[in-house]
Every structure is written in C-alpha cells, then in structure tokens.
Design a protein around this motif. Sequence first.
Motif, mmCIF file in Angstrom:
data_model
loop_
_atom_site.group_PDB
_atom_site.id
_atom_site.type_symbol
_atom_site.label_atom_id
_atom_site.label_comp_id
_atom_site.label_asym_id
_atom_site.label_seq_id
_atom_site.Cartn_x
_atom_site.Cartn_y
_atom_site.Cartn_z
ATOM 1 N N PHE A 158 0.769 -1.200 -0.022
ATOM 2 C CA PHE A 158 -0.023 0.045 0.027
ATOM 3 C C PHE A 158 0.781 1.059 0.148
ATOM 4 C CE2 PHE A 158 -2.659 -3.351 1.684
ATOM 5 C CZ PHE A 158 -3.836 -3.122 1.309
ATOM 6 N N SER A 159 0.379 2.377 -0.649
ATOM 7 C CA SER A 159 1.111 3.485 -0.775
ATOM 8 C C SER A 159 0.046 4.605 -1.303
ATOM 9 C CB SER A 159 2.234 3.565 -1.912
ATOM 10 O OG SER A 159 1.876 3.381 -3.073
ATOM 11 N N THR A 160 0.629 5.876 -1.215
ATOM 12 C CA THR A 160 -0.408 6.912 -1.264
ATOM 13 C C THR A 160 -0.322 7.198 -2.951
ATOM 14 O OG1 THR A 160 1.524 8.609 -0.649
ATOM 15 C CG2 THR A 160 -0.073 7.931 0.959
ATOM 16 N N GLN A 210 -6.315 3.201 6.324
ATOM 17 C CA GLN A 210 -5.332 4.137 6.386
ATOM 18 C C GLN A 210 -5.208 5.352 5.136
ATOM 19 O OE1 GLN A 210 -1.651 2.548 7.285
ATOM 20 N NE2 GLN A 210 -2.357 0.985 8.531
ATOM 21 N N PHE A 211 -6.328 4.838 4.183
ATOM 22 C CA PHE A 211 -6.133 5.914 3.024
ATOM 23 C C PHE A 211 -7.636 6.505 2.812
ATOM 24 C CE2 PHE A 211 -2.944 2.663 2.594
ATOM 25 C CZ PHE A 211 -1.976 3.152 2.418
ATOM 26 N N HIS A 238 -8.446 9.411 3.510
ATOM 27 C CA HIS A 238 -8.381 10.643 3.060
ATOM 28 C C HIS A 238 -8.280 10.898 1.693
ATOM 29 C CE1 HIS A 238 -4.342 9.252 3.709
ATOM 30 N NE2 HIS A 238 -3.963 10.400 2.842
ATOM 31 N N LYS A 239 -7.610 10.107 0.741
ATOM 32 C CA LYS A 239 -7.398 10.147 -0.562
ATOM 33 C C LYS A 239 -6.948 8.873 -1.194
ATOM 34 C CE LYS A 239 -4.279 12.847 -3.781
ATOM 35 N NZ LYS A 239 -3.143 13.470 -3.884
ATOM 36 N N PRO A 240 -8.087 7.899 -1.564
ATOM 37 C CA PRO A 240 -8.014 6.873 -2.044
ATOM 38 C C PRO A 240 -7.465 6.751 -3.279
ATOM 39 C CG PRO A 240 -10.364 7.177 -1.688
ATOM 40 C CD PRO A 240 -9.482 8.482 -0.948
ATOM 41 N N THR A 241 -7.190 5.769 -3.763
ATOM 42 C CA THR A 241 -6.724 5.439 -5.310
ATOM 43 C C THR A 241 -7.483 4.287 -5.794
ATOM 44 O OG1 THR A 241 -4.798 4.019 -4.480
ATOM 45 C CG2 THR A 241 -4.493 6.235 -4.539
ATOM 46 N N HIS A 270 -6.086 1.215 -4.020
ATOM 47 C CA HIS A 270 -6.937 1.011 -2.718
ATOM 48 C C HIS A 270 -8.251 0.277 -2.928
ATOM 49 C CE1 HIS A 270 -4.118 4.378 -1.510
ATOM 50 N NE2 HIS A 270 -3.379 3.202 -1.508
ATOM 51 N N CYS A 316 5.391 -0.732 6.721
ATOM 52 C CA CYS A 316 4.764 0.465 5.972
ATOM 53 C C CYS A 316 5.735 1.282 5.100
ATOM 54 C CB CYS A 316 4.252 1.339 7.085
ATOM 55 S SG CYS A 316 3.363 2.635 6.060
ATOM 56 N N GLU A 356 5.661 3.973 3.399
ATOM 57 C CA GLU A 356 5.458 5.224 3.684
ATOM 58 C C GLU A 356 6.097 5.955 4.971
ATOM 59 O OE1 GLU A 356 4.297 7.365 1.364
ATOM 60 O OE2 GLU A 356 3.963 5.698 0.085
#
Length: 394
Positions: A151-153, A190-191, A193-196, A199, A239, A241
């Motif tokens: 997982f990454s942003t 954990q994502f 706020h800004k899912p991709t 995700h 993690c 990130e």
Amino acid sequence: MEQPPGFISHQFPNHVCKLNKALYGLKQAPRAWFHRLSTFLIGEGFSCSRADPSLFILKRDSCIMYLLVYVDDSILTGNNELMVKSFIARLNKEFVIKDLGKLNYFLGLDVTYTNGGLFLNQSKYAREILDRAHMIDAKPAPTPLSTNVSFSTTGEPYSDPTHYRSIVGALQYLTITRPDISYAVNQVSQFLHKPTVHHFQEVKRILRYIKGTLTFGLTFSKPSMPSLLGYSDADWARCLETRRSTYGYSIFFGGNLVSWSAKKQPTVSRSSCESEYRAMANTTAEIIWITHLLCELHALPPTRPTILCDNRSALFLTQNPISHKRVKHIELDYHFIRKLVASGKLHTHFIPTKLQVADIFTKSLPKPQFEFFLEATKAPTCIKKPTCIKRLIL
C-alpha cells in the motif's frame, strides 16, 4: 431551548424555554436518559461497571444478573429465571418496555443458540454491504488480501472517495464478529483521506472474500478450564510510507476469542525487538482491562494470564529489570509489563512463529497459513446449554 416556530411569544420574542424534562434529540438528552435509567437500576441493587459504563451487575447470594444497555435497547441475562422475570416486571412498571424474548438479533449481530453455547455472526449485514457495493454476485476470493500486496499513497485517485469511505466504514463494523478481516480493513482504512484506484481494488478483494465466507462468525462456549491467554505479534517497518510497524493481538478466555486488534504503532521502532515489546505492552493493557471486567462479572479465573510471543529478545526485556542502551529510548509507560511479570501477576512464554495466532493481524498470509490460524480461533464445544438471554426495548 429556543422558542419553536409558531409558538414565539410576542411579548418576549428573545426569551428561551426552560425545560422541565429532556427532549429527545437535544444534546443533553442522552445524559439525562442514562441518569434516569441508572438511578432506577442502582435503586434496584445493580452496580455500574467501572470497566464498561453501559454494563450493570446485580449479585445477591448465588443469583447474578447482567444488564447491558445501548440507548433504549438492552440485553438482560441471569442464572435465576424467577429473579429475571421479577425484575422485568418491576422495570415495566417504571418504564414502558417491550420484551422481545430470547435474544436473536442485536445491533446487526445475529445470535444462534447451539448445544455448546452461542454463535455470533453478521451475515445479514455483510449481504447489505455487498449489495451496496454491487458485488452480491462477485466471485469469492480465498483470502482478504494477496500475499504480495503493498500500500502507498501514490497512484490514480479514485473517482468517488465518498463511496470508498462508506464501504470501508461498513467493513469496520463487520470486524466485530470477523477478526479474519481485521488486518485487511486496517490497511485500507489508512487511506480514507485520499484513496486511489489500487486501494479500491483491495477493498473489492475483501468484499470477494466476504462473499465466500458469509456464514463465518464467532463461537462462544462454556470453558472447562477458564483462563486468559494472549497472543502478541508485530511486524517491523512494513509500512513503505512511514516505516512504522503494525502490531496485533488475540486474547482467549477459556478457548473463546474475546478480544483482538490490528493497528499501526504510533512511532517508528528501531528494531524488531522494540516493535514486539511495544505490542506486548499493548496486549498487557488489554488483558488488565479484561481482568477488571471479569472481576466485576464474578468470573475471574484463578490462574494468572499468559502472553505468548515469538520474539525471544522481547521476552527477555519483559523478564530482565536491567535496561541497557538499546532500550533507553523506549517510553517508561511500556515498561509496566516488567512489574507485572516480576510480581507474578503475568506470565510470558515463547511460541514458534508457525503457531503464533496473532500473525493473522500483522500481515497478509498465504491461503494454507491463513486457514490454519483461522481454524485456531474457533472455540471448543461444550455439552451444557446456555443461559437464556432476553432483549428488552425501553
């Protein structure tokens, strides 16, 4: 309260109303209702639990009653049926209640009575989530996450973040009876706020796993030898990130899984020993709370709790009172586990990684290992019948 429209005084238009009773929907209404109900229960001989304020306990000689309250919905059980019926009659005189009889459904949880005890699951709620995500006919997946997932942003943003948050939020409530998806739900949470797009693909993988395991849940049976046993585990800097570790624990009471967690640690650990030690400290804190609750329930086991860990260095830290330079930076509040071990109130043991049940809460596992740990969480059967549990609406 402000004067309601249509009833504003022409003489005093800026005055407010003084309420003689709390009104439903106002900010102080929940507190007023709980005070009204708790005052009556305490007058009946109940005591409010210090471990859980929504739990009331009554003990008279050999008779015990438990009352669990959620707003105006409550669960009542006891070991004396006549005493339970007598209390329901007195409660009905004080409040207008509706006795729904034997507990079968409560806050989205289905309750099934077996010869061994109780079985809790959320199959109906899980189907609603699948229907909301338009995946009711999806192909089942063998595990919640693939073993090589990361997982990454970074990545293409998902077009509907609100839909993503809605599904993940529903999955969080599903973990009440589904510890097998706790780690996967923790990762996708954990994502928010800004899912991709990636995700959301992992969320769909979780939903496909749920599609094939709708009947899964938790089994509770009367233990032959009641004892508290905790499994503690942590990864190290998984993690990508933040390089923070994820820890997990599972606590069993007489073979029944009663508490579990999968959570990212708030700070970066400098070694695997440190991340495991912090995980053991968090597991210990949860076990202490459970022992306080069991003491109030008059069900505290005579044996001391035990924590199983697969890291020998972390075990050494719990048993060795001497701090060396490698652990000087660890916060003092994590060292309370040493005092419990030294005083004989807690026992720590080593367990091989292949038998570490809490491993399911710290990483995505291959199907054979995942199914092995999943089977280990099932409680043993018991031939005695469970005590009748009633559901009341006030």
